[in-house]
Design an enzyme around this catalytic site. Structure first.
Site, short mmCIF file in Angstrom:
data_model
loop_
_atom_site.label_atom_id
_atom_site.label_comp_id
_atom_site.label_asym_id
_atom_site.label_seq_id
_atom_site.Cartn_x
_atom_site.Cartn_y
_atom_site.Cartn_z
N LYS A 3 -14.60 -21.98 -19.90
CA LYS A 3 -14.48 -23.58 -20.32
C LYS A 3 -14.62 -22.66 -22.52
O LYS A 3 -14.31 -21.83 -22.66
CB LYS A 3 -14.91 -24.72 -20.01
CG LYS A 3 -14.24 -25.33 -19.12
CD LYS A 3 -15.34 -26.92 -17.89
CE LYS A 3 -15.26 -26.33 -16.08
NZ LYS A 3 -14.60 -26.78 -16.12
N THR A 26 -19.35 -21.98 -15.77
CA THR A 26 -18.19 -21.72 -15.38
C THR A 26 -18.36 -21.26 -16.54
O THR A 26 -18.75 -21.09 -17.02
CB THR A 26 -16.68 -23.15 -15.71
OG1 THR A 26 -16.99 -23.40 -16.51
CG2 THR A 26 -16.77 -23.31 -14.36
N ARG A 79 -11.27 -17.20 -16.07
CA ARG A 79 -11.65 -18.61 -15.24
C ARG A 79 -12.54 -17.38 -13.88
O ARG A 79 -12.57 -16.91 -13.29
CB ARG A 79 -10.12 -18.66 -14.13
CG ARG A 79 -10.57 -20.26 -13.32
CD ARG A 79 -9.13 -20.56 -13.21
NE ARG A 79 -9.18 -21.97 -13.15
CZ ARG A 79 -8.83 -22.60 -14.85
NH1 ARG A 79 -8.63 -22.01 -15.19
NH2 ARG A 79 -9.56 -23.52 -14.39
N TYR A 115 -12.83 -4.10 -1.86
CA TYR A 115 -13.75 -5.17 -1.32
C TYR A 115 -15.38 -5.22 -1.62
O TYR A 115 -15.69 -3.06 -1.87
CB TYR A 115 -13.74 -5.13 -0.43
CG TYR A 115 -12.71 -6.56 0.77
CD1 TYR A 115 -14.09 -7.88 0.58
CD2 TYR A 115 -11.87 -6.70 1.22
CE1 TYR A 115 -13.39 -8.41 1.06
CE2 TYR A 115 -11.33 -8.39 1.52
CZ TYR A 115 -12.32 -9.13 1.51
OH TYR A 115 -12.07 -10.19 2.05
N ASP A 141 -26.34 -28.16 -14.65
CA ASP A 141 -24.54 -27.48 -14.72
C ASP A 141 -24.42 -27.31 -15.94
O ASP A 141 -23.64 -28.50 -16.18
CB ASP A 141 -24.02 -28.03 -13.25
CG ASP A 141 -22.26 -27.75 -13.33
OD1 ASP A 141 -22.01 -27.31 -13.96
OD2 ASP A 141 -21.77 -28.71 -12.72
N GLU A 199 -18.32 -6.71 -0.57
CA GLU A 199 -19.51 -8.15 -0.15
C GLU A 199 -20.36 -7.02 -0.66
O GLU A 199 -21.26 -6.00 -0.32
CB GLU A 199 -18.95 -8.02 1.35
CG GLU A 199 -17.48 -8.25 1.15
CD GLU A 199 -17.86 -9.60 2.95
OE1 GLU A 199 -18.17 -9.15 4.03
OE2 GLU A 199 -16.55 -10.12 3.42
N1 PLP Z 1 -19.11 -27.91 -12.70
C1 PLP Z 1 -18.82 -28.97 -13.77
C2 PLP Z 1 -19.53 -30.00 -14.30
C3 PLP Z 1 -17.46 -28.77 -14.08
O1 PLP Z 1 -17.13 -29.22 -15.16
C4 PLP Z 1 -16.31 -28.45 -13.51
C5 PLP Z 1 -15.28 -28.21 -13.72
O2 PLP Z 1 -14.62 -28.62 -14.34
C6 PLP Z 1 -17.25 -27.72 -11.97
C7 PLP Z 1 -18.37 -27.35 -12.16
C8 PLP Z 1 -15.97 -26.58 -11.55
O3 PLP Z 1 -15.73 -25.70 -11.68
P1 PLP Z 1 -14.32 -25.14 -11.03
O4 PLP Z 1 -13.29 -25.69 -11.19
O5 PLP Z 1 -14.02 -23.30 -11.80
O6 PLP Z 1 -14.50 -24.65 -9.75
#
Ligand code: PLP
Length: 497
Positions: free
Chosen positions: A286, A283, A292, A77, A254, A79
Site C-alpha cells: 500500500k 502489508t 503484494r 520451497y 496493524d 519452509e
Molecule cells: N490489515 C489492514 C488494516 C488492511 O487494510 C488490509 C487490507 O486492506 C489487510 C490487513 C489485509 O491485507 P491483505 O489484503 O494483503 O491480506
C-alpha cells in the site's frame, strides 16, 4: 505473432530502452503460451493509465520490484526460516530472507522483522498465533513440565486448546475503520478470539482515548489491536501503550495502510507505532509501495514465536516476493521516499480541503494521513452508486462504510479516497484541486433511479451524459501529464490487442 522480433525490428539501431525491452520480452514469452493472458496484462496497464487511481490501499510499485518478483525464485520451497529450513538447497533463499529482514529492520528501526507472510491477513494470523503461543501455550506447557507439544497427553492438549480459544481481543470496529481481520464476525479472527470492538466518537469521528482506556480496563484483553483501513486521523501510540500496560495487554498495531508514512518519517514520534508496539503487522503493497505481501515487526521478546509463522500458520514462503520486498525496503529508505511520504499527506489534505470547498462532506472535515472519507449519503446517494458513477467518469476508488453506517457494508454511505498512487505519479496541489472539482461535479449530477418495485434504488442511478463526457476528458488531461511507467509504450501493442 512474434512480439519480441517485431519490437527488435522496429527499434533496430535506436537507443536501448531497457525497461520497454524487458516488458516486451516478458509479454512475448507469456503470449507464446497464452495470448489472452498476455493481452490482459497490457490491457490492465492501458486501463490503469486511463483511470485515475484513488484507491487508498493501492499504489504503483517500481519496475525493479516487479522484476524481482517475476522469475524462477517462485519454484523454490523454503519452509522454516533463514538458516532453519525443512528443505534442502535454500542457500540463496536464506540470503534473500536475511537481506529483506535486515532492510526492514533498518527502515523501521525494528528489533526483528519476519518477511514471509503472503499478505496482510496472513501477517495478522502469524502475529495472533505468536502472541497466543508466547502467552498461553508456552506457560501451559511449563505447567505440565514439558517443552514439546508432542509429548503431552490428549487431555493436556485439550486443556491448552480450550485456553487458547478463550482469549480476548479488543479491536477497532469495522464501521469505525477497523479491518475484517480485527474481529469482524465473518472473519476467522472473531472465531479465534472472544472479540470486543471499540468505536470512534459519534461527534468527532475520531478515537476517544478516555473511552478506550475504560474499555481496556473493563475487557482486560490479551491483545489490544490498533490499526485501520479507513480512518482519517493520527493515533497516539505512546499513550495507548501506557494504557495497554496498565492492564497487561499485548499491544499489536496493524499498520498495513500507513507503513509507508512511518517508513518515510511522515508519521513519527508518538505517531510511530513501531517505537511502542510489541508487535506490528503490515502489508508491503500500500503506502509502502512494494510487492503484494505482508510482514511482521516485533520486539526481541516475540521474535522466536513470530519466526515460526511457518509451519504454524503459513506454508512455504514466496522467495520471489521476499526478494521484491528487499528491493522495496531499500527504495523506501531514501530521501526521495521521505519526500514522497510527506507529499502523500499534503496531497490528501489538499484533496479534503478542496472537496469541502465544493460542498462535499468529508468525515472529520479533513485528514491527517493518506485517507479521505467522503459522505455521499448527504447527497442522497449510496457509496455503491457513487463508486460506479465515478468509475464511469474515469476515476477508480472504492465505497466504504462510514461510522455507524445506516446503509451497511455492501451499499455504504461513503467513499474512501487515497493519495498514495496519484502522489507516486507526481501529482500535487493543483491536480488535487482539479480532481476534487471533478468528483464534486460528477456526484452532484448523479441521481438515484427507482428499482423494479418503484422504490428508490441503492444501486441504480442516472448520470448527466454531458458531465460524464467532460469528466473523462478532464481526467485524460491530468493523466496525460503523469504517465504510469512512462518507459513502456503501450501503442506498440495495439495490433496484438
Ligand atoms: N490489515 C489492514 C488494516 C488492511 O487494510 C488490509 C487490507 O486492506 C489487510 C490487513 C489485509 O491485507 P491483505 O489484503 O494483503 O491480506
Amino acid at each position: 505473432m512474434d512480439i519480441l522480433k517485431d519490437y527488435l525490428a522496429k527499434t533496430a539501431g535506436g537507443e536501448l530502452n531497457r525497461e520497454m525491452l524487458t516488458f516486451v520480452a516478458n509479454i512475448d514469452m507469456v503470449a507464446r503460451q497464452n495470448p489472452t493472458i498476455a493481452k490482459t496484462i497490457v490491457q490492465e496497464l492501458i486501463d490503469q493509465r486511463s483511470h485515475l487511481k484513488l484507491i487508498a490501499s493501492e499504489n504503483f510499485c517500481s519496475l525493479p520490484v516487479q522484476s524481482a518478483m517475476g522469475n524462477l525464485l517462485t519454484d523454490k520451497y523454503a519452509e522454516g526460516y533463514a538458516g532453519n529450513r525443512f528443505y534442502a538447497g535454500c542457500d540463496n533463499v536464506d540470503e534473500i530472507e536475511r537481506i529483506a529482514s535486515k532492510e526492514a529492520c533498518d527502515l523501521f528501526g525494528a528489533q526483528h522483522a519476519y518477511v514471509q507472510p503472503h499478505s496482510g491477513a496472513d501477517a495478522n494470523l502469524v502475529a495472533f498465533w505468536a502472541i497466543l503461543r508466547k502467552h498461553v501455550q508456552t506457560p501451559a506447557l511449563e505447567k505440565f513440565g514439558e517443552k514439546n507439544l508432542l509429548n503431552i497427553t490428549n487431555e493436556q492438549w485439550d486443556e491448552i486448546r480450550a485456553e487458547m480459544g478463550n482469549q480476548k481481543l479488543l479491536g477497532m470496529d469495522l464501521y469505525s475503520g477497523g479491518h475484517l481481520t480485527h474481529g469482524y464476525r465473518h472473519n476467522a479472527s472473531a472465531q479465534m478470539f472472544d472479540c470486543y470492538n471499540y468505536h470512534v466518537d459519534k461527534e468527532t469521528g475520531l478515537l476517544d482515548y478516555d473511552n478506550l482506556r475504560q474499555m481496556l480496563h473493563e475487557v482486560k484483553p490479551l491483545i489490544f489491536l490498533i490499526g485501520f483501513s479507513a480512518y482519517p486521523g493520527n493515533i497516539d501510540y505512546a499513550i495507548l501503550k501506557q494504557y495497554a500496560d496498565e492492564v497487561g495487554a499485548v499491544m499489536m498495531v496493524d499498520m498495513a495502510h500507513f507503513a509507508g508514512l512511518v517508513a518515510g518519517g511522515a508519521l513519527s514520534g508518538k505517531y510511530n507505532p513501531v517505537a511502542y508496539a510489541d508487535i506490528c503487522t503490515t502489508t508491503t503493497h500500500k503506502t509502502l509501495r512494494g510487492p503484494r505481501g505482508g510482514m511482521v515487526l516485533c520486539t526481541e521478546a516475540y521474535a522466536e514465536y513470530v519466526d515460526k509463522g511457518c509451519p504454524h500458520v503459513i506454508g512455504g514462503p514466496l522467495p520471489h516476493v521476499m526478494a521484491a520486498k528487499a528491493i522495496a525496503f531499500k527504495e523506501a529508505n531514501t530521501p526521495e521516499f521521505k519526500t514522497y511520504a510527506h507529499k502523500i499527506i499534503e496531497n490528501s489534505k489538499h484533496l479534503a480541503a478542496s472537496l469541502v470547498e465544493k460542498g462535499i462532506g468529508v468525515q472529520t472535515g479533513t485528514t491527517e494521513n493518506h485517507i479521505v472519507l467522503v459522505d455521499v449519503a448527504a447527497l442522497g446517494l449510496t457509496g455503491r452508486q457513487a463508486e460506479n458513477a465515478l468509475r464511469e467518469c474515469g476515476l477508480t476508488l472504492n465505497r466504504n462504510t462510514l461510522p455507524f453506517d445506516a446503509h451497511g457494508p455492501w451499499y455504504t454511505s461513503g467513499l474512501r479516497l487515497g493519495t498514495p498512487a496519484t502522489t507516486t505519479l507526481g501529482m500535487g496541489k493543483e491536480e488535487m484541486a482539479e480532481i476534487a472539482d471533478i468528483i464534486a461535479t460528477v456526484l452532484k449530477s448523479v441521481k438515484p433511479s427507482l428499482d423494479k418495485k418503484g422504490n428508490v434504488s441503492k444501486a441504480r442511478y442516472t448520470i448527466d451524459e454531458g458531465v460524464k463526457a467532460a469528466s473523462i476528458e478532464r481526467i485524460k488531461g491530468i493523466l496525460s501529464k503523469f504517465v504510469l511507467y512512462p518507459e513502456i509504450d503501450t501503442d506498440f501493442f495495439a495490433k496484438y490487442l
